[in-house]
Design an enzyme around this catalytic site. Structure first.
Site, short mmCIF file in Angstrom:
data_model
loop_
_atom_site.label_atom_id
_atom_site.label_comp_id
_atom_site.label_asym_id
_atom_site.label_seq_id
_atom_site.Cartn_x
_atom_site.Cartn_y
_atom_site.Cartn_z
N LYS A 22 -16.48 -8.50 7.59
CA LYS A 22 -16.57 -9.06 6.23
C LYS A 22 -15.56 -10.18 6.03
O LYS A 22 -15.91 -11.29 5.60
CB LYS A 22 -16.31 -7.95 5.20
N ASN A 23 -14.29 -9.90 6.32
CA ASN A 23 -13.26 -10.87 5.95
C ASN A 23 -13.23 -12.10 6.84
O ASN A 23 -12.62 -13.11 6.48
CB ASN A 23 -11.89 -10.18 5.87
N ARG A 93 -13.13 -12.04 -4.03
CA ARG A 93 -11.81 -12.59 -3.78
C ARG A 93 -11.91 -13.87 -2.93
O ARG A 93 -11.22 -14.85 -3.15
CB ARG A 93 -11.01 -11.52 -3.02
N CYS A 117 -11.31 -6.80 -5.43
CA CYS A 117 -10.84 -5.45 -5.74
C CYS A 117 -9.53 -5.51 -6.52
O CYS A 117 -8.67 -6.36 -6.24
CB CYS A 117 -10.59 -4.66 -4.46
N ARG A 122 -2.50 -9.92 -7.48
CA ARG A 122 -3.00 -10.65 -6.30
C ARG A 122 -2.93 -12.14 -6.61
O ARG A 122 -3.94 -12.81 -6.79
CB ARG A 122 -4.43 -10.21 -5.96
N PRO A 123 -1.68 -12.66 -6.66
CA PRO A 123 -1.53 -14.07 -7.00
C PRO A 123 -2.06 -14.99 -5.90
O PRO A 123 -2.32 -14.53 -4.78
CB PRO A 123 -0.01 -14.24 -7.16
N ILE A 124 -2.23 -16.28 -6.23
CA ILE A 124 -2.63 -17.25 -5.20
C ILE A 124 -1.59 -18.38 -5.13
O ILE A 124 -1.91 -19.51 -4.79
CB ILE A 124 -4.06 -17.81 -5.44
N ASP A 125 -0.34 -18.03 -5.50
CA ASP A 125 0.70 -19.07 -5.54
C ASP A 125 0.98 -19.68 -4.16
O ASP A 125 1.24 -20.88 -4.04
CB ASP A 125 2.00 -18.53 -6.18
N ASP A 307 -6.30 -1.92 4.48
CA ASP A 307 -7.71 -1.65 4.15
C ASP A 307 -8.21 -0.33 4.73
O ASP A 307 -9.34 0.07 4.47
CB ASP A 307 -8.61 -2.80 4.65
N ARG A 399 -20.34 -4.15 -1.43
CA ARG A 399 -19.66 -5.43 -1.20
C ARG A 399 -19.16 -5.55 0.24
O ARG A 399 -19.01 -6.66 0.75
CB ARG A 399 -18.47 -5.57 -2.16
N1 EPU Z 1 0.39 -12.75 -1.97
C1 EPU Z 1 1.17 -13.46 -2.85
N2 EPU Z 1 0.81 -14.76 -3.14
C2 EPU Z 1 -0.27 -15.35 -2.57
C3 EPU Z 1 -1.07 -14.62 -1.66
C4 EPU Z 1 -0.72 -13.32 -1.38
O1 EPU Z 1 2.14 -12.95 -3.38
O2 EPU Z 1 -0.53 -16.52 -2.86
C5 EPU Z 1 0.74 -11.35 -1.65
C6 EPU Z 1 -0.29 -10.38 -2.20
O3 EPU Z 1 -0.03 -10.02 -3.54
C7 EPU Z 1 -0.18 -9.21 -1.26
C8 EPU Z 1 0.19 -9.87 0.07
O4 EPU Z 1 0.66 -11.18 -0.25
O5 EPU Z 1 0.88 -8.37 -1.64
C9 EPU Z 1 -0.95 -9.98 1.06
O6 EPU Z 1 -2.06 -10.60 0.48
P1 EPU Z 1 -3.10 -11.45 1.33
O7 EPU Z 1 -3.08 -12.82 0.79
O8 EPU Z 1 -2.88 -11.24 2.79
O9 EPU Z 1 -4.45 -10.73 0.93
P2 EPU Z 1 -5.76 -11.39 0.43
O10 EPU Z 1 -6.01 -12.70 1.10
O11 EPU Z 1 -5.82 -11.32 -1.05
C10 EPU Z 1 -7.15 -10.29 2.37
C11 EPU Z 1 -8.39 -9.46 2.45
C12 EPU Z 1 -8.11 -8.07 1.90
C13 EPU Z 1 -6.99 -7.43 2.72
C14 EPU Z 1 -5.75 -8.35 2.72
C15 EPU Z 1 -4.63 -7.84 3.62
C16 EPU Z 1 -10.12 -11.11 2.25
C17 EPU Z 1 -11.18 -11.71 1.42
N3 EPU Z 1 -9.43 -10.11 1.69
O12 EPU Z 1 -6.81 -10.32 0.99
O13 EPU Z 1 -9.30 -7.33 2.07
O14 EPU Z 1 -6.63 -6.21 2.15
O15 EPU Z 1 -6.12 -9.68 3.15
O16 EPU Z 1 -5.08 -7.72 4.93
O17 EPU Z 1 -9.91 -11.49 3.38
C18 EPU Z 1 -10.75 -5.51 1.70
O18 EPU Z 1 -11.46 -5.97 2.60
O19 EPU Z 1 -10.95 -4.38 1.18
C19 EPU Z 1 -9.64 -6.31 1.21
C20 EPU Z 1 -9.01 -6.04 0.07
#
Ligand code: EPU
Length: 421
Positions: A22-23, A93, A117, A122-125, A307, A399
């Site tokens: 998926k990811n 996401r 989820c 889950r910021p995107i900063d 996950d 999903r």
């Molecule tokens: N984080 C920040 N700022 C950012 C981005 C991330 O503080 O700009 C923090 C998050 O809050 C979190 C950590 O960094 O504490 C890791 O987040 P990451 O960005 O790695 O996660 P993500 O991109 O939101 C993806 C997967 C998730 C999976 C995580 C960790 C996708 C679409 N989603 O999420 O998948 O849990 O990486 O491996 O690729 C799932 O499949 O069930 C799922 C939630």
């Protein structure tokens, strides 16, 4: 409303073919809009997040046609706009990947903040800081992120405060067209980061070091098209491996990359499962003597994946002795715990730590899936529970898991989906 109904305590036996990840798929699809020609993407999982991604692409004029149920032909040469409407962005996401892909290729992107989820903040900063370092202007109004780079992007050194999967892939996609070289330091090493980079390289990008903490991207002027096969899903594979353990069954997961499963394999072995593996399969057998408790700490790859934490914690509740689970990635990934307690789990949560009492015998009840992996954990508990378990809010499962009930039925589970008003 749809529900999953399980009559538990049937040991699982047989082989499960694992789908594409998926990811990885939800990163490669938006990346394909940056291609200069047709891309044919194979081994796509049949899940809602992929359908949602395709609908989002079509809404911006990208031609997407299935060649068969797993193979999509993408032609983004006549894309009509770089604005992704809220209704497409909110339901997943991974919609954030349109930011990097469109900013890189067109110097412009408007994308509503992503959904996905609810696992806490889950910021995107990091994504936005990365785009800014590449020279983009980022602003946000009414929940919509607007990114512009009229004079194009310029390579930069970008250090991520933590190895975020999303930020690594997003910055990598934008940097593909940036002038000069971009260095992403403290990059995520997850297999799907490597897969997204391999896809982009296949169509002409110059990305080096994916899979390590330092990814270097040399900008190119254009990309071509090409064929690509998405890697197998380690989280789907891990879910079926834990299903074998929790039902004291004997299940072989096939079409996988065993190396990606090392953290899961070693924990299941430590608990007493018998595990054998070949080039592209792993066989997991339960243990008639019962499984032992162990300690789990979730971490970025190659650590134990967050996950699979809900599924693993659900298994540990049945093991002999006290287990300690530490969730290090997301700050609210224990929302499922109240639901597994309804099935009989005994565990305490203190902040990021779960302490299980062990030796629980699950008994069926009505429960609700609170997110994708939480739903998977409830299915696993239901599979080993005495009597009937009825799970609501099963849309979360669709999903991320393709043909979930069908695959479980094929290895002996008594599981079905029903509709009730
Ligand atoms: N984080 C920040 N700022 C950012 C981005 C991330 O503080 O700009 C923090 C998050 O809050 C979190 C950590 O960094 O504490 C890791 O987040 P990451 O960005 O790695 O996660 P993500 O991109 O939101 C993806 C997967 C998730 C999976 C995580 C960790 C996708 C679409 N989603 O999420 O998948 O849990 O990486 O491996 O690729 C799932 O499949 O069930 C799922 C939630």
């Amino acid at each position: 409303m749809e529900y999953i109904v399980i009559n538990g305590q049937k040991p699982l036996h047989g082989n499960v073919n694992i789908s594409g990840a998926k990811n990885a798929a939800v990163a490669i699809l938006p990346a394909s809009i940056a291609a200069g020609d047709v891309c044919v993407i194979d081994n796509l999982p049949q899940i809602e997040d992929v359908s949602n991604m395709i609908n989002a692409m079509r809404s911006m004029g990208v031609r997407c046609e299935f060649e068969d149920e797993h193979t999509l032909r993408v032609d983004a040469r006549n894309m009509t706009g770089q604005v992704l409407e809220e209704k497409y962005a909110r339901n997943m996401r991974a919609s954030y990947y349109f930011m990097g892909a469109m900013l890189g290729k067109y110097g412009y992107a408007e994308v509503s903040r992503p959904g996905g989820c609810d696992l806490g903040a889950r910021p995107i900063d990091y994504h936005l800081k990365g785009f800014t370092a590449l020279g983009a202007t980022c602003s946000q109004e009414h929940g919509v992120v607007k990114l512009t780079a009229e004079d194009g992007l310029k390579g930069a050194n970008i250090y991520l405060d933590c190895p975020s999967v999303g930020a690594t892939i997003n910055i990598m996609m934008a940097a593909v067209f940036a002038e000069g070289t971009t260095l992403i330091e403290n990059a995520a090493k997850e297999p799907h980061v490597v897969d997204a980079a391999s896809f982009l390289n296949k169509i002409g990008a110059k990305i080096y070091g994916a899979g390590t903490a330092n990814i270097r991207v040399k900008g190119v002027e254009s990309l071509s098209g090409g064929d690509y096969t998405v890697l197998p899903d380690p989280i789907e594979a891990g879910t079926y491996m834990i299903a074998a353990a929790i039902t004291n069954g004997d299940v072989t997961v096939e079409n996988i990359i065993p190396k990606h499963m090392d953290s899961v394999t070693s924990k299941l072995k430590e608990m007493g499962c018998a595990i054998t593996e070949g080039d592209d399969w792993i066989r997991v057998c339960g243990n008639n003597e019962g499984l032992r408790a162990c300690e789990i700490k979730t971490a970025f790859y190659p650590g134990f994946p967050t996950d699979l934490q809900p599924q693993m914690t659900t298994l540990l509740c049945t093991a002999q002795g006290t287990s300690i689970v530490t969730e290090n990635v997301f700050d609210a990934r224990y929302r499922y715990v109240n639901e597994i307690r309804r099935l009989g789990a005994q565990l305490k949560i203190e902040g990021r730590v779960a302490v299980t009492k062990g030796s629980c015998t699950y008994t069926g009840a009505e429960v609700m899936a609170t997110d994708l992996r939480a739903g998977a954990a409830l299915v696993l508990a239901g599979l080993c529970a005495k009597g009937e378990t009825v799970i609501s809010e099963v849309g979360h499962l669709d999903r991320g898991y393709g043909r979930f009930e069908e695959k479980f039925r094929a290895i002996g589970a008594d599981i079905k989906r029903i509709k009730k008003a």
